[in-house]
Scaffold this active site. Sequence first.
Site, PDB file in Angstrom:
ATOM      1  N   ASP A 156      52.788  22.432  20.368  1.00 31.58           N
ATOM      2  CA  ASP A 156      52.919  23.362  21.496  1.00 31.58           C
ATOM      3  C   ASP A 156      53.292  22.637  22.800  1.00 31.58           C
ATOM      4  OD1 ASP A 156      52.835  25.876  22.694  1.00 31.58           O
ATOM      5  OD2 ASP A 156      51.019  26.465  21.621  1.00 31.58           O
ATOM      6  N   ASP A 221      55.520  34.678  22.585  1.00 33.09           N
ATOM      7  CA  ASP A 221      54.626  35.136  21.516  1.00 33.09           C
ATOM      8  C   ASP A 221      54.924  36.591  21.173  1.00 33.09           C
ATOM      9  OD1 ASP A 221      53.567  32.647  21.885  1.00 33.09           O
ATOM     10  OD2 ASP A 221      51.503  33.315  22.177  1.00 33.09           O
TER      11      ASP A 221
HETATM   12  C1  GLA Z   1      50.785  29.515  22.215  1.00 38.44           C
HETATM   13  C2  GLA Z   1      51.698  29.665  21.009  1.00 38.44           C
HETATM   14  C3  GLA Z   1      51.026  30.544  19.951  1.00 38.44           C
HETATM   15  C4  GLA Z   1      49.685  29.958  19.563  1.00 38.44           C
HETATM   16  C5  GLA Z   1      48.811  29.739  20.820  1.00 38.44           C
HETATM   17  C6  GLA Z   1      47.551  28.966  20.497  1.00 38.44           C
HETATM   18  O1  GLA Z   1      50.622  30.755  22.858  1.00 38.44           O
HETATM   19  O2  GLA Z   1      52.936  30.210  21.380  1.00 38.44           O
HETATM   20  O3  GLA Z   1      51.851  30.651  18.806  1.00 38.44           O
HETATM   21  O4  GLA Z   1      49.882  28.752  18.889  1.00 38.44           O
HETATM   22  O5  GLA Z   1      49.521  29.017  21.814  1.00 38.44           O
HETATM   23  O6  GLA Z   1      46.787  28.700  21.646  1.00 38.44           O
END
Ligand code: GLA
Length: 527
Positions: A156, A221
């Site tokens: 991430d 997301d």
């Molecule tokens: C971000 C990512 C998600 C998930 C969260 C976890 O938002 O885009 O896919 O992995 O972090 O904290």
Amino acid sequence: MRRGKLLIACLCAALLAVAAAVPAASAEANRLALTPPMGWNDWYSAFCGVSAQLVEQTAQTMASDGLRTAGYRYVNIDDCWMTPSRDSAGNLVADPTRFPSGIKPVADYLHSLGLRLGIYEDAGTATCAGLPGSYGHEAQDAATFASWGVDYVKYDRCNIPYGEFPGESPEQVQQTLYARMSAALKATGRPIVFSICNPDPGDDPWAWGAAVANLWRTTPDIADNFGSMLANFEGTVGLFRSARPGAWNDPDMLQIGNGGSTTLEYQTEFSLWAEMAAPLIASTNLATLSAADLAIYENRNVIAVDQDPLGKPGVPVRGAGGLWALSKQLRGGDHAVVLFNSTGAATRIATSARAVGLPGAPRYRLTNLWNRQSSESGGGIAAFVPAHGVAMFRITPLPSRDTETLAPHSVLSLSPHPGQIHFGELITVIVSFTNQGTSTINRLTLGFRAPKGWHGRTSRNYRAALRPGRTFRVAVLALAPSVGPPAATAALTATASYTSTAGRRVIGATFGEQLLAPTAATLPTAK
Ligand code: GLA
């Protein structure tokens, strides 16, 4: 201008791009993910509730309900698997309450089932949930993951200390940090798929991600609703030039099964992701998945489109007005075509073999990948597509007119009076049927039905023969009931039955989106 709108404006150029050369292999060259990764991830059903028990139970489900045999391999742990600080030697530590024996026994168990383990980390000082990030610990963490038997790392972009890179843009810093982890993973000698997650505006990982990773997030997301799915589709579909075997656009995980969308919308999500050659990572509770949602995940015809070894994402050949046609070139000369209706009303969407980039042929076999019916066409490709739905075909050019006995490709559509229908209103519904095949359709009977309470509810029309390329159209008058519940939906239905050299076939079409809007004058009054 939003990326989606820009994309629509550029559609004329899209077909040319079908023929554009795409490099044959990922620049990352770890020879992994030569087709888009398939698997599961806990995030959208468990969020920070992930545990060894959940992961192992999910793996058992995947091994027993057909998902593993359908190709789902990776079982991925997302954020929140670790303790808030590293140990005294600087190593990451799995949360002892949720992973009492650590990660390695979980990986061993998954491997014993023929599955693989994925894990989550972050390029910054902390993950998005605030747990230790890999910044400054890249080699150590990569070695830890390899020693545990990890096969996939999702990496991430939260809490990156951009201030430590004066003069560099966020995108440059990300490239540096992702390259660091990519090299560290390679140095372990263990084959580990590398999935980067940096979908913020300006990151543009599709422009540089293939040099370091096997997949990169293209969009924010995803939420479990049609609008979010559509936004991620629109934000990704125009990036088809960036993806190739070993390097994929990732519009985020699949929400199918989480309950916020209809079965039809979930079929759409699955079809569009497969058409874009996106990773198929189910992010839902597999133990409680309905039979209908499991059947979507296990549609082998659609999975085969996603996993086609040529690795070419579908190209949009039309997208005006929210009505899309996409074409994905497959190995062996077939194309997978998706007709997608993103609008709120059922409608006919049409394209042609030529427009989707198929070579000229006397006729084409169309296999509908959802109802599994096959038909033959002289070149027209069309369907009456419900609101938020798709029609998805695998299309094969056929060398001659008489090699196979197939029913003619036909389209039945209904176009009611535009706009809302009021109580007591007389409407005209046009029912039309087109023969897109190469042979004559005989004994064609069109039927129309309106719901109970309507007048002129049923109607039948007969036509002896309909030659290829011809349309038979009838207008039906139907009178809506004078009273009824506010905002009712009227399902107006047409059917067509006909015979051809392939025997008798019956097809149906429903227009269910029109709301009855009672006026004050027609509403029943309370006594
Ligand atoms: C971000 C990512 C998600 C998930 C969260 C976890 O938002 O885009 O896919 O992995 O972090 O904290």
